[in-house]
Design a protein around this motif. Structure first.
Motif, PDB file in Angstrom:
ATOM      1  N   ARG A  20      19.044 -51.595 -27.598  1.00  0.00           N
ATOM      2  CA  ARG A  20      17.738 -51.515 -26.948  1.00  0.00           C
ATOM      3  C   ARG A  20      16.626 -51.355 -27.981  1.00  0.00           C
ATOM      4  O   ARG A  20      15.540 -51.925 -27.837  1.00  0.00           O
ATOM      5  CB  ARG A  20      17.731 -50.361 -25.941  1.00  0.00           C
ATOM      6  CG  ARG A  20      18.591 -50.634 -24.722  1.00  0.00           C
ATOM      7  CD  ARG A  20      18.696 -49.417 -23.820  1.00  0.00           C
ATOM      8  NE  ARG A  20      19.605 -49.640 -22.711  1.00  0.00           N
ATOM      9  CZ  ARG A  20      19.288 -50.212 -21.554  1.00  0.00           C
ATOM     10  NH1 ARG A  20      18.044 -50.600 -21.356  1.00  0.00           N
ATOM     11  NH2 ARG A  20      20.191 -50.382 -20.607  1.00  0.00           N
ATOM     12  N   LYS A  24      13.621 -54.136 -28.586  1.00  0.00           N
ATOM     13  CA  LYS A  24      12.194 -53.814 -28.583  1.00  0.00           C
ATOM     14  C   LYS A  24      11.521 -54.246 -29.878  1.00  0.00           C
ATOM     15  O   LYS A  24      10.397 -54.757 -29.879  1.00  0.00           O
ATOM     16  CB  LYS A  24      11.989 -52.312 -28.351  1.00  0.00           C
ATOM     17  CG  LYS A  24      12.036 -51.909 -26.893  1.00  0.00           C
ATOM     18  CD  LYS A  24      11.394 -50.546 -26.678  1.00  0.00           C
ATOM     19  CE  LYS A  24      11.224 -50.269 -25.189  1.00  0.00           C
ATOM     20  NZ  LYS A  24      10.498 -49.008 -24.924  1.00  0.00           N
ATOM     21  N   SER A 181      13.798 -53.828 -20.764  1.00  0.00           N
ATOM     22  CA  SER A 181      12.714 -52.852 -20.567  1.00  0.00           C
ATOM     23  C   SER A 181      11.733 -53.361 -19.520  1.00  0.00           C
ATOM     24  O   SER A 181      10.566 -53.649 -19.808  1.00  0.00           O
ATOM     25  CB  SER A 181      11.978 -52.598 -21.891  1.00  0.00           C
ATOM     26  OG  SER A 181      12.856 -52.131 -22.886  1.00  0.00           O
ATOM     27  N   GLU A 442      14.232 -45.765 -19.423  1.00  0.00           N
ATOM     28  CA  GLU A 442      13.372 -46.332 -20.465  1.00  0.00           C
ATOM     29  C   GLU A 442      12.629 -45.241 -21.225  1.00  0.00           C
ATOM     30  O   GLU A 442      12.254 -45.431 -22.382  1.00  0.00           O
ATOM     31  CB  GLU A 442      12.396 -47.337 -19.871  1.00  0.00           C
ATOM     32  CG  GLU A 442      13.047 -48.631 -19.437  1.00  0.00           C
ATOM     33  CD  GLU A 442      12.037 -49.684 -19.037  1.00  0.00           C
ATOM     34  OE1 GLU A 442      11.071 -49.915 -19.801  1.00  0.00           O
ATOM     35  OE2 GLU A 442      12.183 -50.279 -17.940  1.00  0.00           O
ATOM     36  N   PRO A 445      15.979 -42.738 -23.887  1.00  0.00           N
ATOM     37  CA  PRO A 445      16.914 -43.705 -24.495  1.00  0.00           C
ATOM     38  C   PRO A 445      18.284 -43.138 -24.845  1.00  0.00           C
ATOM     39  O   PRO A 445      19.230 -43.902 -24.976  1.00  0.00           O
ATOM     40  CB  PRO A 445      16.159 -44.164 -25.751  1.00  0.00           C
ATOM     41  CG  PRO A 445      15.175 -43.069 -26.045  1.00  0.00           C
ATOM     42  CD  PRO A 445      14.774 -42.528 -24.704  1.00  0.00           C
TER      43      PRO A 445
END
Length: 720
Positions: A20, A24, A181, A442, A445
């Motif tokens: 993740r 991002k 996300s 979100e 994490p």
């Protein structure tokens, strides 16, 4: 490398936190590139429209103009080789249709209009619960129609076997990264989703597929342009309208972000078009370059087998590895080649034939490359590239080396290095806190480590009690017939347990309300245990289709009025119960609920994050959940609610939709049968028994497992 990110997102549960974070970072780098391009004037933009009709109309016009412009800018000659090549390069997108939308709807927001519309649009991409209509399945059929049999997109060999150029996974990786996300990138996701519906197939790909005799009229093209696409686009437009109309948002900024998602998608696909056209023009259609690439790929396997041979007075083994370009040039003048005549060349008539030293060393496709190269060589001429090629040097003819941007992406594998932290859940996070964090993951994490540990502990406890009681393992050796017999007997017994509508209702009104309130944390995430089965790599499978259908039904199939949690909220309001937003900490910590009210839902949310790791347990849990109230408990609950004049829609709906004939219970049973059918076919009897026990552990895990006194000394561990 983007191919690696694509692979890691497809295997998210192996390292939730790191993947993740990487996703991002990738999105933010794309944002930075987009901002820089806008500032330099190399990308067009306009003042964002805040009226949804104007915004959509402008983006529609932009997409239409862009499609025709791309075809003019990047023409690709239609040959069987280019069709196969381009189809493979488009596979990251073609095999993950609608992936930007795959997580927009989830347990925390499925009751809201914007995610509901996004889900309705996603249904089109995945064929409305039919593998035969699923666009990913249809694209795989198209690939196979061109003679290409690629691994699944979650395989570490996918990028290598597809021969992906570095640009080929970028658009799909962008969409997949956005999908992780949805709270942070909601506007960009809707912009990307709108672009995919406007440009259902890359214009370059579509032109090739419609021109080629091999692929013209293929069902994939029909599916991507059927009439339902317009309905799916209207759902995205409604989602955009709903987002722009949300109170408290800056509609101008949101519209600009929607445009950015659309513009980035357009730019990434345009960059891919340019790379594909350049590769086809400069490399794929040049037989000499194709031969060099073949030698470059195969040379490391040749070393050590030609120690007695020389070519142009150089040791063969060293030459083929160190200088493929000049090796091919000199090979063209060797005794093994009759220039212009592959059928007369020793390389193809003797060396690779049965009994030859290179029999079966080359695939049929590689032999075709060699034939085309030899056929292209003019008798008595240099073997270098044609003189209209800028790669020719004045010192000696040579074959062009492949520019770095064209090189095939390395296999998409990931190995944790010593520098990367190994995270493990430490400390205790109770069910209330875990419930809250998972609904807001979100912003939390690290919650996935806790979720994995919670699910393992829960299942370990379930194992300890699975051997006794009414839900003990019904049989040790699995067969479809035994499971069917057990299932039908269980459903019949539940139906017979119902006392009938004439029963006296002894339960006080206050108790009926209290019991209904305690179910809120669970029912507000109805279907949450299978929420990740919306994802590419899962939804196109036989099991995935069934679980996706169940989840979609629970959340209303894109209609908030049919959403099960919303129907239950209506019941709460009728009972006079006012509750905080279930995603808030106030809800999780509310004294209205007992601690036990959060245990099962926390387990649902935890196990849902690991659909591959806990697949058999999820299948068992799914069956337990769907079968639990059918025939008996739901009908009794209906009588109790009706007695006090409360709305009975929720229990009525579940008693029908979960039915044991064609409903969710039947689908849950079928999913287990599909899974165990593969286990019976591929595993040993002992291994099959293990898989069946794992399924049953999941079934047993619907009930809160008791904590053993042994936990005073050691935390239970779940071994599979």
């Amino acid at each position: 490398m983007v191919a690696r990110l694509y692979y890691r997102i497809m295997n998210l549960e192996e390292a939730h936190i790191d993947v993740r974070r990487a996703a991002k970072a990738y999105i933010e780098s794309l944002f930075a590139d987009d901002d820089a391009a806008l500032q330099s004037g190399s990308r067009d933009t306009a003042f964002p429209c805040v009226d949804v009709s104007d915004l959509v109309a402008r983006l529609n016009a932009l997409a239409e103009h862009w499609k025709s412009d791309e075809l003019a800018r990047h023409p690709v000659a239609c040959t069987s080789a280019t069709v196969r090549f381009v189809a493979a390069q488009y596979a990251p997108v073609g095999l993950a249709p609608g992936c930007a939308l795959q997580n927009v709807v989830h347990a925390a927001n499925c009751h809201e209009p914007v995610p509901a519309h996004a889900h309705a649009a996603h249904l089109w991409h995945v064929g409305d619960f039919s593998p035969a209509r699923n666009h990913a399945c249809l694209y795989r059929q198209l690939l196979e129609h061109t003679g290409q049999y690629l691994p699944t997109i979650d395989s570490p060999m996918f990028a290598e076997q597809a021969g992906l150029l570095p640009t080929s996974p970028e658009l799909a990786a962008c969409w997949l990264a956005l999908s992780l996300s949805p709270g942070a990138y909601g506007p960009e996701i809707l912009g990307a989703a709108l672009f995919e519906l406007q440009v259902a197939v890359s214009p370059v790909v579509e032109a090739l597929l419609r021109t080629s005799d091999i692929t013209r009229g293929h069902p994939y093209l029909t599916a991507r342009h059927d009439a339902c696409r317009q309905a799916a686009q209207r759902h995205i437009e409604q989602a955009i309208g709903g987002m722009l109309g949300e109170p408290g948002i800056d509609s101008s900024t949101t519209a600009a972000r929607i445009e950015r998602g659309h513009r980035m998608s357009m730019h990434l696909q345009g960059a891919w078009h340019a790379a594909i056209a350049r590769h086809v023009r400069e490399l794929l259609l040049d037989p000499t370059v194709a031969m060099v690439e073949l030698i470059r790929r195969k040379s490391r396997f040749a070393a050590g087998y030609h120690s007695r041979l020389t070519l142009a007075d150089r040791p063969f083994d060293d030459y083929v590895v160190q200088d493929p370009e000049h090796f091919v040039r000199d090979l063209a003048h060797s005794r093994w080649i009759v220039r212009g005549h592959p059928e007369q060349s020793l390389l193809l008539t003797r060396l690779v034939a049965f009994g030859g030293p290179m029999f079966r060393v080359f695939s049929n496709k590689e032999l075709d490359v060699m034939r085309a190269w030899i056929a292209s060589l003019p008798a008595g001429a240099s073997a270098g590239p044609s003189t209209n090629n800028s790669w020719v040097t004045t010192s000696a003819p040579s074959v062009p080396s492949v520019p770095s941007e064209h090189r095939v992406a390395e296999p998409a594998t990931h190995t944790r290095t010593e520098a990367e932290p190994v995270r493990a859940a430490s400390g205790n996070v109770g069910p209330r806190e875990l419930y809250h964090r998972l609904l807001n993951h979100e912003n939390n994490p690290t919650v996935f480590d806790y979720a994995g540990a919670f699910a393992e502990t829960w299942l370990a406890r379930a194992v300890e009690v699975a051997e006794r009681g009414p839900d003990a393992l019904p049989f040790a050796d699995y067969t479809h017939e035994r499971l069917r017999h057990w299932f039908e007997d269980r459903a019949l017994r539940q139906t017979q347990s119902y006392a009938g509508p004439g029963q006296n209702i002894d339960k006080p009104r206050e108790q009926v309300i209290e019991e209904a309130v305690q179910l809120c944390p669970m029912i507000f995430i109805d279907g949450g245990w299978v929420q990740r089965w919306t994802n590419a790599g899962y939804v196109e499978t036989g099991i995935g289709t069934l679980l996706y259908k169940i989840f979609s039904d629970e959340i209303g199939n894109g209609d908030t009025q049919l959403n099960h949690p919303n129907i239950y909220r209506d019941l709460m309001r009728q009972m006079g119960i006012e509750l905080p937003d279930f995603r808030s900490r106030a809800f999780a910590m509310s004294e209205l609920f007992s601690d036990a009210a959060f245990e099962v839902p926390a387990f649902w949310l935890s196990i849902s994050q690991f659909p591959r790791r806990f697949l058999p347990e999820t299948l068992g849990l799914n069956l337990a959940m769907e079968l639990s109230g059918v025939g008996g408990a739901y009908r009794t609950a209906r009588d109790e609610l009706r007695h006090y004049q409360f709305d009975t829609r929720f229990v009525d709906l579940h008693n029908t939709i979960d039915n044991a004939s064609t409903g969710h219970s039947a689908m849950a049973l079928q999913a287990i049968e599909v899974y165990m059918d593969a286990a019976l076919a591929m595993a040993s009897p002992a291994a099959s028994r293990t898989q069946w026990r794992r399924v049953w552990t999941g079934f047993r895990a619907l009930a809160i497992p008791r904590r053993s006194w042994k936990e005073v000394f050691a935390k239970p561990t779940y071994t599979v």
